[in-house]
Scaffold this motif. Structure first.
Motif, short mmCIF file in Angstrom:
data_model
loop_
_atom_site.label_atom_id
_atom_site.label_comp_id
_atom_site.label_asym_id
_atom_site.label_seq_id
_atom_site.Cartn_x
_atom_site.Cartn_y
_atom_site.Cartn_z
N VAL A 58 110.55 23.95 20.95
CA VAL A 58 110.91 25.20 21.61
C VAL A 58 109.74 25.88 21.52
O VAL A 58 109.31 26.35 22.72
N PRO A 59 108.69 25.93 20.63
CA PRO A 59 107.39 26.62 20.56
C PRO A 59 106.48 26.05 21.63
O PRO A 59 105.56 26.73 21.80
N PHE A 60 106.56 24.70 22.01
CA PHE A 60 105.67 24.12 23.06
C PHE A 60 106.07 24.18 24.25
O PHE A 60 105.58 23.41 25.10
N ALA A 61 107.10 24.95 24.76
CA ALA A 61 107.49 25.11 26.09
C ALA A 61 106.51 25.27 27.08
O ALA A 61 106.37 24.65 28.13
N LYS A 62 105.52 26.27 26.83
CA LYS A 62 104.57 26.74 27.54
C LYS A 62 103.46 25.32 28.14
O LYS A 62 102.97 25.61 29.46
N TYR A 63 103.45 24.59 27.09
CA TYR A 63 102.63 23.51 27.10
C TYR A 63 102.99 22.52 28.00
O TYR A 63 102.51 21.97 29.10
N PHE A 64 104.60 22.15 27.79
CA PHE A 64 104.88 21.20 28.64
C PHE A 64 105.30 21.91 30.16
O PHE A 64 105.25 20.90 30.93
N ASN A 65 105.68 22.98 30.32
CA ASN A 65 106.00 23.51 31.59
C ASN A 65 104.45 23.58 32.51
O ASN A 65 104.48 23.30 33.66
N ARG A 66 103.39 23.61 31.71
CA ARG A 66 102.08 23.50 32.26
C ARG A 66 101.72 21.93 32.87
O ARG A 66 101.52 21.81 33.92
N PHE A 67 102.46 21.03 31.89
CA PHE A 67 102.48 19.68 32.27
C PHE A 67 102.94 19.38 33.53
O PHE A 67 102.61 18.40 34.37
N THR A 68 104.28 19.84 33.45
CA THR A 68 105.16 19.60 34.71
C THR A 68 104.95 20.46 35.92
O THR A 68 105.40 20.31 36.97
N LYS A 69 104.16 21.63 35.89
CA LYS A 69 103.77 22.60 36.72
C LYS A 69 104.93 23.36 37.13
O LYS A 69 105.41 23.42 38.52
N SER A 70 105.82 23.50 36.29
CA SER A 70 107.08 24.18 36.57
C SER A 70 106.76 25.81 36.59
O SER A 70 105.99 26.40 35.74
N ASN A 71 107.69 26.53 37.38
CA ASN A 71 107.39 28.07 37.44
C ASN A 71 108.23 28.48 36.17
O ASN A 71 108.35 29.77 36.22
N ALA A 72 109.29 27.88 35.59
CA ALA A 72 110.22 28.05 34.40
C ALA A 72 111.00 29.37 34.84
O ALA A 72 111.41 29.92 33.90
N SER A 73 111.32 29.31 36.12
CA SER A 73 112.46 30.11 36.28
C SER A 73 113.59 29.50 36.35
O SER A 73 114.32 28.82 36.95
N VAL A 74 114.82 30.51 35.37
CA VAL A 74 115.88 29.92 35.19
C VAL A 74 117.08 30.92 35.56
O VAL A 74 117.03 32.11 35.28
N ALA A 75 118.24 30.52 36.14
CA ALA A 75 119.13 31.51 36.50
C ALA A 75 120.09 31.94 35.21
O ALA A 75 120.01 30.96 34.22
N THR A 76 120.54 33.10 35.20
CA THR A 76 121.38 33.28 34.00
C THR A 76 123.00 33.54 34.67
O THR A 76 122.96 33.89 35.96
N LEU A 77 123.70 33.40 33.85
CA LEU A 77 125.37 33.76 33.94
C LEU A 77 125.65 34.93 33.30
O LEU A 77 125.44 35.24 32.21
N GLY A 78 126.72 35.22 33.81
CA GLY A 78 127.69 36.31 32.98
C GLY A 78 128.34 35.66 31.88
O GLY A 78 128.14 34.44 31.56
N ALA A 79 129.24 36.12 30.95
CA ALA A 79 130.19 35.77 30.25
C ALA A 79 130.83 34.62 30.78
O ALA A 79 131.51 34.72 31.90
N VAL A 80 131.05 33.45 30.04
CA VAL A 80 131.90 32.34 30.49
C VAL A 80 133.20 32.49 29.60
O VAL A 80 133.17 32.45 28.33
N GLY A 81 134.15 32.33 30.04
CA GLY A 81 135.55 32.33 29.60
C GLY A 81 136.28 33.60 29.59
O GLY A 81 135.68 34.51 29.89
N CYS A 82 137.46 33.62 28.89
CA CYS A 82 138.19 34.75 28.67
C CYS A 82 137.86 35.53 27.56
O CYS A 82 137.84 34.84 26.40
N ALA A 83 137.72 36.59 27.28
CA ALA A 83 137.58 37.51 26.26
C ALA A 83 138.84 38.18 25.77
O ALA A 83 138.75 38.77 24.47
N CYS A 84 140.03 37.81 26.20
CA CYS A 84 141.40 38.41 25.81
C CYS A 84 141.75 37.84 24.34
O CYS A 84 141.43 36.84 24.12
N SER A 85 142.61 38.75 23.87
CA SER A 85 142.93 38.44 22.43
C SER A 85 144.05 37.18 22.45
O SER A 85 144.69 37.06 23.57
N MET A 86 144.17 36.62 21.64
CA MET A 86 144.92 35.43 21.31
C MET A 86 146.16 35.54 20.50
O MET A 86 145.72 35.64 19.36
#
Length: 378
Positions: A176-204
């Motif tokens: 994990v701490p080496f992500a910036k070095y790896f991203n520099r190697f692959t020339k990635s812009n490192a932009s990642v999509a995010t999602l809302g909560a996955v699944g139902c939060a209702c009581s069971m």
């Protein structure tokens, strides 16, 4: 010696419940590296090796009856959580990384099976392992049952899964701490999509648990009934495919909003693991080291192809690491790795891991069939 079916099932249920409770309610360090499924299998196997169970006609019958009914029920409930709409919202880079993980793992299994010249039994066992590393333990059981993997060979696969999975999780977190070095190697812009909560939060509540159990058993009955009229390859394979199909259909209905399907499916999974372990023999694992090494080589091939793909498609370390662990580790570890990068990305790890429930069975069956075709007769 236990000779009655009721006591046999009760003891196995007690073993499954005990280790599951130990995992959930305690903070023992070793449980972070040895999951409950392995402990359940190992202890059930120990009881079998100590000749605690008398494998008479009644116990053998209840073993087959329980396993064949729980397997499709578990698959159906597990797949209710899959939501393809969420998966396609992940974004181009994450979807490419996920597909790359699947393809690289498949290549690793095929190459290693040829290098190690697997016999038919071990080819089948590694096909089950492919189901796990493309999905999870539930997929491993489904594929193993469909490929008719013996209890002893399944034990090999489970040990390989546990040892290599533990090492892989530690490696992914270490990077994990080496992500910036790896991203520099692959020339990635490192932009990642995010999602809302996955699944139902209702009581069971208890009523919903019973609804899920009854519904799952109905699907199990229907799958077995249809398998007697329409058979693909083998009866068990047909049952597995039909239950998976019903689960996918159910995920597009309101059934997917009923919280608790994962918990019920997990309970069924642990019981099946205990059943399989109760038929294994302890002294059959003398050569497990070579197969653990084979699993390690699969991961090395997987890692090489993932890095190569990341360079070609300009993917960031987060994308390929979470895609890899979502396959190999599943929903138990992928969200943890995602959170190590950014807590807002936890849902990405969850969604990719849940997709493994869908892909794992079909991918494992495909890879297993290829491994069997390449295997030596002895």
């Amino acid at each position: 010696m236990i000779s009655t079916p009721f006591v046999y099932l009760f003891v196995l249920a007690l073993v499954a419940t005990g280790f599951h409770t130990l995992e959930k309610k305690t903070d023992f360090t070793f449980l972070k590296y040895i999951p409950a499924v392995v402990l359940i299998y190992a202890f059930s196997m120990f009881l079998a090796s100590m000749h605690v169970f008398e494998y008479n006609e009644e116990i053998n019958a209840i073993y087959k009856l329980t396993k064949i009914n729980l397997l499709p029920s578990m698959l159906f409930l597990m797949l209710l959580q899959v939501d393809l709409r969420h998966f396609f919202k992940l974004g181009k880079s994450l979807i490419i990384a996920y597909i790359l993980a699947l393809v690289s793992l498949a290549c690793g299994f095929i190459i290693v099976s040829i290098l190690f010249d697997f016999n038919y039994e071990m080819a089948s066992a590694f096909g089950a392992l492919a189901g796990s590393w493309m999905g999870g333990t539930a997929n491993m059981i489904a594929v193993g049952s469909a490929l008719e993997v013996s209890q002893e060979a399944f034990g090999y696969a489970l040990v390989v899964d546990s040892v290599n999975y533990t090492l892989w999780v530690m490696l992914m977190l270490f990077l994990v701490p080496f992500a910036k070095y790896f991203n520099r190697f692959t020339k990635s812009n490192a932009s990642v999509a995010t999602l809302g909560a996955v699944g139902c939060a209702c009581s069971m509540g208890a009523k919903r648990y019973w609804l899920l159990i009854v519904l799952a058993l109905i699907i199990s009955f229907v799958s077995q009934f249809l398998a007697t009229h329409v058979e693909f390859i083998s009866s068990t394979t047909t049952i597995v495919l039909l239950a998976s199909f019903f689960g996918i259909l159910g995920s597009f209905t309101r059934l997917s909003t009923i919280n608790g399907s994962s918990e019920v499916a997990t309970s069924m999974l642990y019981m099946i693991i205990a059943l399989i372990g109760s038929k294994a023999v302890f002294d059959s694992f003398s050569d497990v080291g070579i197969y653990v090494f084979a699993g390690f080589i699969i991961l090395l091939i997987h890692a090489f192809l993932m890095v190569l793909g990341a360079k070609i498609f300009k993917l960031d370390l987060f994308s390929i690491a979470v895609a890899s662990l979502a396959n190999i580790g599943g929903v138990a570890s992928a969200p943890i790795l995602a959170a190590a990068y950014n807590k807002s990305l936890v849902s990405v790890g969850v969604m990719m891991a849940i997709m493994g429930y869908l892909i794992g069975t079909f991918g494992g069956l495909l890879v297993g069939s290829i491994l069997q075709s390449f295997s030596s007769p002895f």
